[in-house]
Enzyme design. Structure first.
Site, PDB file in Angstrom:
ATOM      1  N   LYS A 184     -31.373  21.392 -41.947  1.00  0.00           N
ATOM      2  CA  LYS A 184     -30.371  21.953 -42.928  1.00  0.00           C
ATOM      3  C   LYS A 184     -31.024  23.261 -43.542  1.00  0.00           C
ATOM      4  O   LYS A 184     -30.183  24.079 -43.481  1.00  0.00           O
ATOM      5  CB  LYS A 184     -30.382  20.696 -43.493  1.00  0.00           C
ATOM      6  CG  LYS A 184     -28.949  19.723 -43.737  1.00  0.00           C
ATOM      7  CD  LYS A 184     -28.040  20.030 -43.046  1.00  0.00           C
ATOM      8  CE  LYS A 184     -27.363  19.506 -43.329  1.00  0.00           C
ATOM      9  NZ  LYS A 184     -25.651  18.815 -42.217  1.00  0.00           N
ATOM     10  N   TYR A 231     -34.214  15.345 -41.610  1.00  0.00           N
ATOM     11  CA  TYR A 231     -32.974  16.465 -42.374  1.00  0.00           C
ATOM     12  C   TYR A 231     -33.291  17.393 -42.760  1.00  0.00           C
ATOM     13  O   TYR A 231     -32.691  18.483 -42.435  1.00  0.00           O
ATOM     14  CB  TYR A 231     -32.783  14.966 -43.125  1.00  0.00           C
ATOM     15  CG  TYR A 231     -31.172  15.610 -43.712  1.00  0.00           C
ATOM     16  CD1 TYR A 231     -29.792  15.236 -42.624  1.00  0.00           C
ATOM     17  CD2 TYR A 231     -30.782  15.812 -44.700  1.00  0.00           C
ATOM     18  CE1 TYR A 231     -28.635  15.466 -43.133  1.00  0.00           C
ATOM     19  CE2 TYR A 231     -29.483  16.202 -45.607  1.00  0.00           C
ATOM     20  CZ  TYR A 231     -28.410  15.916 -45.279  1.00  0.00           C
ATOM     21  OH  TYR A 231     -26.662  16.262 -45.100  1.00  0.00           O
TER      22      TYR A 231
END
Length: 246
Positions: A157, A153
């Site tokens: 990002k 993640y």
């Protein structure tokens, strides 16, 4: 704003829903995108119409290039233009790096990062012709700092930041700006499952003393889409209440 069109990916709930509604209140025509949650997306569309705005519902798995391209093209076919693209679609499954399977890595990267590239590439072609466009990527504070248990993640990002800066450099002279928003802890399905002890630990590191609301993020997205933000380009803006440690 009644002529302008905003596409918000992953707008059936959370930050995406709040963003779709704040654009509708301002008079934008809004494209509500969903992948699995059609029922929730339909509710968002009903709320948009109740506000007196115009919207359409388009299902698409934007982690796939063709579906992302179709989302943009169908939006343009319906409304004749695309002025604002908010790349909000995302998923997360916390897991230590050694336990992340290849398939899970690819799914998180594709949903959170590749989708933004696919949608932006398709949208810029239309923005380019009108010499106006706003691309706003929803990143995260962990894309800046990293976070244990969120390797995939965080990587996705963080990748959004590089994508944002590159788009800003390539198309800024065509009236197209690209910026990233990095939320901290926002009230959501995920934070709802926190234990009282976990919530208190998080709150102790947030200067304003509360978790953020999806509307806190949506308000910034709306501003970045406006004419007043025309000279804001290639920026990463945190919406985290003054967090420490991340």
């Amino acid at each position: 704003m009644h002529e302008r069109v905003a596409i918000i990916t992953g707008s059936s709930r959370g930050i995406g829903r709040a963003t779709a509604l704040v654009f509708a209140r301002t008079g934008y025509r809004v494209v509500v995108n969903y992948n699995h949650n059609r029922e929730q997306a339909e509710q968002v569309l009903q709320e948009i119409e109740a506000l007196g705005s115009n919207g359409i519902l388009l299902g698409a798995d934007v982690s796939k290039a063709q579906e992302a391209r179709d989302l943009i093209e169908k939006s343009v076919k319906e409304f004749g233009r695309v002025d604002v693209l908010v790349n909000n679609a995302g998923i997360n499954h916390d897991q230590l790096m050694l336990r992340i399977q290849d398939e899970e890595w690819e799914r998180v990267i594709n949903t959170n990062l590749s989708s933004a590239f696919y949608c932006s590439r398709a949208a810029v072609k239309h923005m380019f012709k009108k010499r106006f466009g706003r691309i706003i990527n929803i990143s995260s504070v962990v894309g800046i700092s990293g976070n244990a248990g969120q390797t995939h993640y965080s990587a996705a990002k963080s990748g959004l930041l590089g994508l944002t800066l590159s788009i800003a450099q390539e198309y800024g002279n065509r009236g197209i700006t690209a910026n990233a928003v990095a939320p901290g802890f926002i009230e959501s399905d995920m934070t709802a499952s926190l234990s009282p002890e976990q919530r208190q630990q998080i709150l102790s590191g947030i200067a304003v003393g509360r978790l953020g609301k999806p509307e806190d993020v949506a308000a910034l997205v709306l501003f970045l889409a406006s004419d007043e933000a025309a000279y804001i380009n290639g920026q990463v803006i945190r919406v985290d209440g003054g967090m420490r440690g991340i």
